[in-house]
Design an enzyme around this catalytic site. Sequence first.
Site, mmCIF file in Angstrom:
data_model
loop_
_atom_site.group_PDB
_atom_site.id
_atom_site.type_symbol
_atom_site.label_atom_id
_atom_site.label_comp_id
_atom_site.label_asym_id
_atom_site.label_seq_id
_atom_site.Cartn_x
_atom_site.Cartn_y
_atom_site.Cartn_z
ATOM 1 N N GLY A 1 33.879 6.291 9.176
ATOM 2 C CA GLY A 1 34.499 6.651 10.448
ATOM 3 C C GLY A 1 33.867 5.939 11.626
ATOM 4 O O GLY A 1 34.561 5.518 12.563
ATOM 5 N N ASP A 2 32.548 5.785 11.585
ATOM 6 C CA ASP A 2 31.850 5.038 12.640
ATOM 7 C C ASP A 2 32.266 3.575 12.623
ATOM 8 O O ASP A 2 32.449 2.957 13.684
ATOM 9 C CB ASP A 2 30.334 5.158 12.452
ATOM 10 C CG ASP A 2 29.844 6.582 12.532
ATOM 11 O OD1 ASP A 2 30.140 7.250 13.532
ATOM 12 O OD2 ASP A 2 29.176 7.026 11.588
#
Length: 449
Positions: free
Chosen positions: A249-250
């Site tokens: 997600g990052d």
Amino acid sequence: MRVKKGPLVVIGDTLLDIDVEGSAERIAPDAPVPVVDVEGEHLRPGGAGLAALLTARDGADVVLVTALADDPQGRTLRSLLNGHLEVVRMPLHGTTVCKTRVRARGQTLVRIDTGDGRALARVTDTVRAAVRRAGAVLVSDYGRGVAGTVLELLGEVRAPIVWDPHPRGSMPVRGCALVTPSELEARRLCPPPYTSPDLAARHLTKALHAQAVAVTLGSHGAAFAHAGGHHSRIPPPTLASGHDVCGAGDRFAGASALALRDGLPVEDAVAVGVGEASRFVEGGGAAAIRLQSHEMGDRPRTPMEVAELVRASGGRLIATGGCFDLLHAGHVSLLRRARALGDALIVCVNSDASAKRLKGPGRPVVGQRDRVEVLRALACVDAVMVFEEDTPAQVIERLRPHVWVKGGDYAGRELAEAESLRRIGAETVVLASVPGRSTTGLIAAVQET
């Protein structure tokens, strides 16, 4: 004349991620749980720190605005980030949050969370100055207070804002260029009953007053909706599956924000983010990041010494090749990402004669001795080997790397060294190139001046 864009400013909570790696061959006599024999420990920034680090390793100019404690873990985080990006530090009340994963044979057995740190509500002139010069802003909210302290300041930002939300964090400011909840976070943000990520994305563009929303769906890509009414599914590229999705997600949010900074339309930026997150997972995820290599010690001088030591210690040897003429940000990004795939990186460099045959008269611009010295100076490069042949096939068979890395311009093409790679059983990984960076482009720009 090309106008230099402002940096990507990442705002959010930075954690310390620790992977304890080992093997589990037996069950404890006092409880039905595996006994892990620890073989190594790897540390890296987590949360906003990971998002910032991954984009910086793409060659981007990145500023991280975060809260760090003055404790041993906070000082470790500063040392891990130092040299990769600029850190604008805010005070943290309490202790650094640490997330420790105990892993055996690539599988996480348990995660242990410690630390109670929360950001103090204090925006300094240094923070204001960093945000005002941003080419784009990524808010990486992990519910520890940094995002909440800068809400008012973000209202003044004219650059595109990407907001990666957290269930315990602040609500995104109005007018974000992109909001990137996971499906679990989208469920919590939407009123019941929840029906689908596609409807959630459309609802959240209105509810959050965002220009666009991308609900991330892991291996299924993202459900995208634009405030203008357009919506679509953005699938990932066809890649080999990975197991460790930690940090994906990052990676997605950072790559999307960087693409928006560079002027891509928001749907195209989301497609870039989906592709980079998929490649990140395929390359081993967060567990593959190695900022400190305790096993290697002082770097040996010769490529063969590096290769032998890595194999002897059970590590993963990475190699890549090319001319590396007029080293630029695209080269550095490729090398940093390649090094993150394993325990050592050897760069195979075309000799002057080989480069001339490959590139034509007038090349290389920089002689092989200088090219080797510049590459050796990079912290992500463990050794450099020069080859005289037209392809690196012979040095590949000598080094026997576990992974051979190529830039994105080779995607879908049969490599000249493919037979050698098959013979030694090496994996080939193609990493996306940084747009607009090439030696040919640099030479053309110089000739125009």
